[in-house]
Scaffold this motif. Structure first.
Motif, PDB file in Angstrom:
ATOM      1  N   ARG A 131       0.818  -1.203   0.000  1.00 60.30           N
ATOM      2  CA  ARG A 131       0.000   0.000   0.000  1.00 60.30           C
ATOM      3  C   ARG A 131       0.858   1.262   0.000  1.00 60.30           C
ATOM      4  O   ARG A 131       0.525   2.263  -0.645  1.00 60.30           O
ATOM      5  CB  ARG A 131      -0.910  -0.020   1.242  1.00 60.30           C
ATOM      6  CG  ARG A 131      -1.837   1.173   1.367  1.00 60.30           C
ATOM      7  CD  ARG A 131      -2.655   1.081   2.643  1.00 60.30           C
ATOM      8  NE  ARG A 131      -3.477  -0.135   2.662  1.00 60.30           N
ATOM      9  CZ  ARG A 131      -4.641  -0.250   2.045  1.00 60.30           C
ATOM     10  NH1 ARG A 131      -5.126   0.765   1.364  1.00 60.30           N
ATOM     11  NH2 ARG A 131      -5.323  -1.386   2.113  1.00 60.30           N
ATOM     12  N   GLY A 132       1.952   1.234   0.790  1.00 58.99           N
ATOM     13  CA  GLY A 132       2.847   2.378   0.832  1.00 58.99           C
ATOM     14  C   GLY A 132       2.310   3.553   1.612  1.00 58.99           C
ATOM     15  O   GLY A 132       2.831   4.672   1.498  1.00 58.99           O
ATOM     16  N   ALA A 133       1.290   3.337   2.415  1.00 55.46           N
ATOM     17  CA  ALA A 133       0.682   4.432   3.169  1.00 55.46           C
ATOM     18  C   ALA A 133       1.348   4.567   4.533  1.00 55.46           C
ATOM     19  O   ALA A 133       1.300   3.647   5.338  1.00 55.46           O
ATOM     20  CB  ALA A 133      -0.811   4.185   3.331  1.00 55.46           C
ATOM     21  N   LYS A 134       1.936   5.727   4.777  1.00 57.73           N
ATOM     22  CA  LYS A 134       2.564   5.992   6.073  1.00 57.73           C
ATOM     23  C   LYS A 134       1.836   7.114   6.817  1.00 57.73           C
ATOM     24  O   LYS A 134       2.354   7.636   7.797  1.00 57.73           O
ATOM     25  CB  LYS A 134       4.033   6.347   5.878  1.00 57.73           C
ATOM     26  CG  LYS A 134       4.851   5.194   5.296  1.00 57.73           C
ATOM     27  CD  LYS A 134       6.328   5.537   5.210  1.00 57.73           C
ATOM     28  CE  LYS A 134       7.131   4.360   4.648  1.00 57.73           C
ATOM     29  NZ  LYS A 134       8.571   4.671   4.536  1.00 57.73           N
ATOM     30  N   ASN A 135       0.652   7.460   6.332  1.00 57.14           N
ATOM     31  CA  ASN A 135      -0.101   8.541   6.967  1.00 57.14           C
ATOM     32  C   ASN A 135      -1.074   8.018   8.011  1.00 57.14           C
ATOM     33  O   ASN A 135      -1.998   8.714   8.408  1.00 57.14           O
ATOM     34  CB  ASN A 135      -0.865   9.346   5.915  1.00 57.14           C
ATOM     35  CG  ASN A 135      -1.830   8.502   5.091  1.00 57.14           C
ATOM     36  OD1 ASN A 135      -1.538   7.347   4.819  1.00 57.14           O
ATOM     37  ND2 ASN A 135      -2.948   9.070   4.690  1.00 57.14           N
TER      38      ASN A 135
END
Length: 402
Positions: A336-340
């Protein structure tokens, strides 16, 4: 600006119908009334926030206080949340007091500093996997790996004798479990606080090269040791520094084994393990109540008026499944690559030990699945004892074989 009329006040927390998803009733709140009233186990009614953007706004608004002694602060259960004379150090400080105190210890948790611990953490993980491999099958991965690893790491960091590991584990678990009575939770709290009082007293006499020893030396050089402050900081780091990481280890193992196509990706390319760590953190968000606050003024948030003295809790697991912030949020996707996400908090109280937790998770997953490639779960998800009775979501036990 509106006052929300809600005919039925839901209880918080509700048990998850699916161990991989927040309760469906809370999802309905996010869609119908993203800022709603809920009833806590203590009987208090507070505001619950379920959209990521609103949670982030609340956690960075100085009009919401983290001081548990403020009138109206959300008391999750009748226990140890607001004990007279005790402050969980950084965890209960607001600006401007918080900044200088956090900077005193921030250097101990920088990525550069944490990287120096990697060889030792790797050794701890290898030693515990040796114990796993030497145990009779099936073996409980919580008691042999998920809990000992972060416990030993935090002992090493703080300078807590390893022989006391079981002592502080049992007290910490009693403090966060809603199955324990008020008196039991308070007793566990008092015993752990007394333990740190004695430990810091000893280190003041014989400082060692560990976090507490270095903090004592630094304060002494600046004019005097602030004993109580160090006791409360040690208490916070110990109690918060191993239980959440232990839960993410056990839940992460389950998620990866239940999604073998995702596990194959990190086995084939360990560079993706840190992406898996971020997704595991987002997917489970184990410490939902950590962002509890109380309004110190009338505040409009998401079109809703929250009045001075009213408590607020972020439904962080819902925020981290917010479809406005994450595409297909209920899908477990390590790429996903989501770090938020807000699994490690947000704003000035973002988890001090996030870098340390990430490193431990990365080392555990890489090492475990390399050394035991045929690892599999014993039993179905429905049979597993998930921690619906705890303020840190996780597993009481995780039986595996190979």
């Amino acid at each position: 600006m509106t006052e929300v009329a809600q005919p039925q006040v839901l209880s918080w927390p509700l048990k998850r119908a699916c161990p991989f998803s927040p309760p469906s009733e809370y999802k309905a709140l996010r869609e119908e009334a993203p800022i709603s009233r809920v009833r806590l186990p203590s009987g208090m009614q507070v505001w619950a926030i379920s959209k990521l953007k609103d949670i982030r706004t609340m956690l960075t608004d100085p009009r919401f206080s983290s001081d548990r002694h403020q009138p109206g602060f959300p008391l999750i259960a009748e226990g140890v949340e607001a004990i007279s004379g005790f402050r969980a150090s950084l965890n209960e400080m607001d600006a401007p007091e918080h900044g200088p105190k956090r900077r005193e210890v921030l250097g101990e948790f920088t990525l550069k500093r944490i990287q120096t611990l990697r060889p030792r953490i790797q050794q701890i993980v290898d030693d515990q996997i040796d114990i796993v491999l030497s145990s009779g099958l099936p073996v409980d991965l919580v008691s042999t790996l998920a809990l000992p690893v972060p416990s030993l790491v935090i002992c090493e960091l703080l300078g807590v004798p390893v022989r006391d590991q079981e002592y502080f584990q049992t007290r910490t678990q009693a403090m966060i479990s809603r199955t324990f009575s008020h008196d039991q939770r308070r007793q566990a709290f008092d015993e752990l606080l007394d333990y740190f009082d004695e430990l810091v007293t000893e280190k003041e006499k014989n400082p060692a090269d560990d976090l507490i020893g270095r903090l004592i030396a630094k304060q002494r050089a600046e004019g005097g040791v602030r004993h109580r402050e160090i006791v409360e900081l040690g208490f916070l780091l110990l109690s918060a520094g191993h239980e959440t990481t232990a839960s993410m280890i056990s839940l992460g193992v389950v998620a990866l084994l239940e999604h073998p196509e995702q596990l194959e990706k990190i086995v084939a390319d360990p560079r993706k393990t840190m992406d898996a760590v971020e997704e595991i953190a987002r997917y489970f968000t184990v410490a939902e109540a950590a962002g509890a606050r109380v309004a110190t003024a009338d505040v409009e948030l998401g079109g809703v008026l929250i009045r001075k003295g009213e408590g607020v809790i972020p439904l962080s697991s819902l925020g981290d499944r917010d479809p406005e912030a994450f595409q297909n949020p209920d899908t477990f996707d390590i790429e996903r690559g989501a770090k938020n996400h807000i699994a490690f908090g947000y704003g000035i109280h973002q988890c001090l030990g996030a870098n340390l937790a990430r490193m431990q998770l990365q080392i555990v997953f890489d090492t475990l699945f390399r050394r035991i490639p045929c690892l599999h779960l014993e039993g179905s998800l429905d049979e597993m004892p998930f921690k619906d009775d705890s303020e840190v979501y996780g597993l009481h036990e995780l039986m595996v074989s190979w």
